[in-house]
Design a protein around this motif. Structure first.
Motif, mmCIF file in Angstrom:
data_model
loop_
_atom_site.group_PDB
_atom_site.id
_atom_site.type_symbol
_atom_site.label_atom_id
_atom_site.label_comp_id
_atom_site.label_asym_id
_atom_site.label_seq_id
_atom_site.Cartn_x
_atom_site.Cartn_y
_atom_site.Cartn_z
ATOM 1 N N PRO A 47 58.273 97.775 118.859
ATOM 2 C CA PRO A 47 57.165 97.927 117.901
ATOM 3 C C PRO A 47 56.144 98.940 118.412
ATOM 4 N N ALA A 48 55.549 99.657 117.481
ATOM 5 C CA ALA A 48 54.526 100.646 117.839
ATOM 6 C C ALA A 48 53.301 99.920 118.376
ATOM 7 N N GLU A 49 52.786 100.427 119.478
ATOM 8 C CA GLU A 49 51.589 99.839 120.057
ATOM 9 C C GLU A 49 50.363 100.458 119.402
ATOM 10 N N ASN A 50 49.415 99.635 119.040
ATOM 11 C CA ASN A 50 48.135 100.043 118.465
ATOM 12 C C ASN A 50 48.302 101.073 117.349
ATOM 13 N N LEU A 51 48.878 100.627 116.250
ATOM 14 C CA LEU A 51 49.139 101.494 115.111
ATOM 15 C C LEU A 51 47.863 102.151 114.600
ATOM 16 N N SER A 52 46.754 101.456 114.642
ATOM 17 C CA SER A 52 45.482 102.004 114.172
ATOM 18 C C SER A 52 45.103 103.264 114.957
ATOM 19 N N THR A 53 45.278 103.240 116.276
ATOM 20 C CA THR A 53 44.984 104.405 117.111
ATOM 21 C C THR A 53 45.947 105.541 116.790
ATOM 22 N N LEU A 54 47.225 105.216 116.581
ATOM 23 C CA LEU A 54 48.207 106.241 116.237
ATOM 24 C C LEU A 54 47.838 106.925 114.928
ATOM 25 N N ILE A 55 47.390 106.132 113.954
ATOM 26 C CA ILE A 55 46.988 106.694 112.662
ATOM 27 C C ILE A 55 45.811 107.644 112.851
ATOM 28 N N ASP A 56 44.813 107.211 113.611
ATOM 29 C CA ASP A 56 43.640 108.054 113.842
ATOM 30 C C ASP A 56 44.027 109.369 114.523
ATOM 31 N N GLN A 57 44.924 109.297 115.504
ATOM 32 C CA GLN A 57 45.368 110.510 116.196
ATOM 33 C C GLN A 57 46.102 111.449 115.244
ATOM 34 N N ALA A 58 46.960 110.885 114.415
ATOM 35 C CA ALA A 58 47.737 111.700 113.483
ATOM 36 C C ALA A 58 46.840 112.405 112.480
ATOM 37 N N LEU A 59 45.830 111.703 111.985
ATOM 38 C CA LEU A 59 44.957 112.278 110.968
ATOM 39 C C LEU A 59 44.133 113.447 111.502
ATOM 40 N N GLU A 60 43.939 113.509 112.821
ATOM 41 C CA GLU A 60 43.114 114.560 113.419
ATOM 42 C C GLU A 60 43.923 115.647 114.129
ATOM 43 N N MET A 61 45.242 115.583 114.070
ATOM 44 C CA MET A 61 46.045 116.539 114.837
ATOM 45 C C MET A 61 46.167 117.880 114.132
ATOM 46 N N ALA A 83 58.561 110.990 96.938
ATOM 47 C CA ALA A 83 57.123 110.725 97.063
ATOM 48 C C ALA A 83 56.647 111.362 98.356
ATOM 49 N N ARG A 84 55.396 111.815 98.366
ATOM 50 C CA ARG A 84 54.844 112.489 99.545
ATOM 51 C C ARG A 84 53.737 111.644 100.148
ATOM 52 N N ALA A 85 53.702 111.609 101.482
ATOM 53 C CA ALA A 85 52.613 110.940 102.196
ATOM 54 C C ALA A 85 52.002 111.962 103.146
ATOM 55 N N LYS A 86 50.690 112.123 103.048
ATOM 56 C CA LYS A 86 49.993 113.056 103.935
ATOM 57 C C LYS A 86 49.918 112.426 105.317
ATOM 58 N N VAL A 87 50.368 113.165 106.318
ATOM 59 C CA VAL A 87 50.371 112.671 107.686
ATOM 60 C C VAL A 87 49.094 113.064 108.403
ATOM 61 N N SER A 88 48.627 114.269 108.171
ATOM 62 C CA SER A 88 47.455 114.769 108.882
ATOM 63 C C SER A 88 46.456 115.346 107.905
ATOM 64 N N TYR A 94 53.132 116.856 105.064
ATOM 65 C CA TYR A 94 53.592 115.699 104.317
ATOM 66 C C TYR A 94 54.998 115.310 104.740
ATOM 67 N N VAL A 95 55.236 114.018 104.773
ATOM 68 C CA VAL A 95 56.586 113.489 104.920
ATOM 69 C C VAL A 95 56.957 112.961 103.544
ATOM 70 N N ASN A 129 49.007 101.743 101.551
ATOM 71 C CA ASN A 129 47.651 101.952 101.032
ATOM 72 C C ASN A 129 46.663 102.200 102.164
ATOM 73 N N ASP A 130 46.813 101.470 103.284
ATOM 74 C CA ASP A 130 45.903 101.624 104.411
ATOM 75 C C ASP A 130 45.910 103.063 104.925
ATOM 76 N N TRP A 131 47.090 103.614 105.156
ATOM 77 C CA TRP A 131 47.213 104.980 105.667
ATOM 78 C C TRP A 131 46.610 105.972 104.676
ATOM 79 N N GLN A 132 46.973 105.859 103.424
ATOM 80 C CA GLN A 132 46.502 106.806 102.426
ATOM 81 C C GLN A 132 44.994 106.684 102.195
ATOM 82 N N THR A 133 44.452 105.463 102.275
ATOM 83 C CA THR A 133 43.003 105.274 102.159
ATOM 84 C C THR A 133 42.292 105.946 103.317
ATOM 85 N N ARG A 134 42.800 105.747 104.530
ATOM 86 C CA ARG A 134 42.200 106.407 105.695
ATOM 87 C C ARG A 134 42.263 107.924 105.562
ATOM 88 N N THR A 135 43.358 108.416 105.038
ATOM 89 C CA THR A 135 43.509 109.856 104.851
ATOM 90 C C THR A 135 42.438 110.381 103.898
#
Length: 186
Positions: A47-61, A83-88, A94-95, A129-135
């Motif tokens: 399992p991914a450790e600290n997904l919230s931190t990974l999301i924050d890092q991805a959004l700022e890369m 369907a497209r999801a914005k990664v950064s 987009y993936v 929804n969480d990822w896209q809302t943060r984006t």
């Protein structure tokens, strides 16, 4: 099976990582991961450790964007629109994923970027929804910062950003914000 971005090219089988089969386009260098193949592989991963931190890092890369990233595509397996999801947010890429068969398309270099960030095992979260809302929140914040710099200039904007951080952390920071609002309201 044909490439979803360059529809004239047939995808060829390729081993992406250990125990994960993929299909590769020799023209655009993208890869297609079958939904079932990815799900089976994903279950075998820790399992991914600290997904919230990974999301924050991805959004700022910062990353190199594929010239094919802006093209709409159809699933090479079931012909549904991907369907497209914005990664950064900083350098958007987009993936893409099929809503029917859950297959995943990564343009050139995107899989490697996801791997580097430790996000290659949690691609499904990018469509949540969480990822896209943060984006969207990050995009809004970035626009607000750019507008502040444009209106006030870089030096004063930097001071405002610094003061905002200080007031945000202070237990009575709202008093400071109210004071500034009263002073500037004249």
């Amino acid at each position: 099976m044909q490439c979803p971005k360059d529809k004239k090219v047939d995808l060829v089988d390729r081993q992406l990582v250990k125990q994960l089969a993929a299909h590769h386009c020799s023209e655009c260098d993208g890869v297609w991961l079958g939904g079932a193949d990815y799900a089976d592989w994903q279950q075998q991963q820790p399992p991914a450790e600290n997904l919230s931190t990974l999301i924050d890092q991805a959004l700022e890369m910062d990353c190199a964007r594929s010239p094919f990233d802006s093209r709409a595509a159809l699933c090479p397996e079931c012909n549904a629109y991907l369907a497209r999801a914005k990664v950064s947010v900083k350098t958007p890429f987009y993936v893409e994923r099929c809503p029917n068969c859950k297959g995943i398309w990564c343009d050139r270099g995107e899989w490697e970027t996801l791997q580097t960030l430790g996000l290659h095992t949690v691609i499904d979260h990018m469509f949540s929804n969480d990822w896209q809302t943060r984006t969207r929140e990050r995009e809004q914040l970035a626009q607000e910062r750019r507008a502040t710099i444009d209106k006030l200039g870089p030096a004063l904007a930097a001071q405002i950003f610094e003061l905002a951080e200080i007031l945000e952390k202070h237990p009575n920071g709202d008093f400071g914000v109210a004071y500034l609002m009263r002073r500037c309201d004249k």
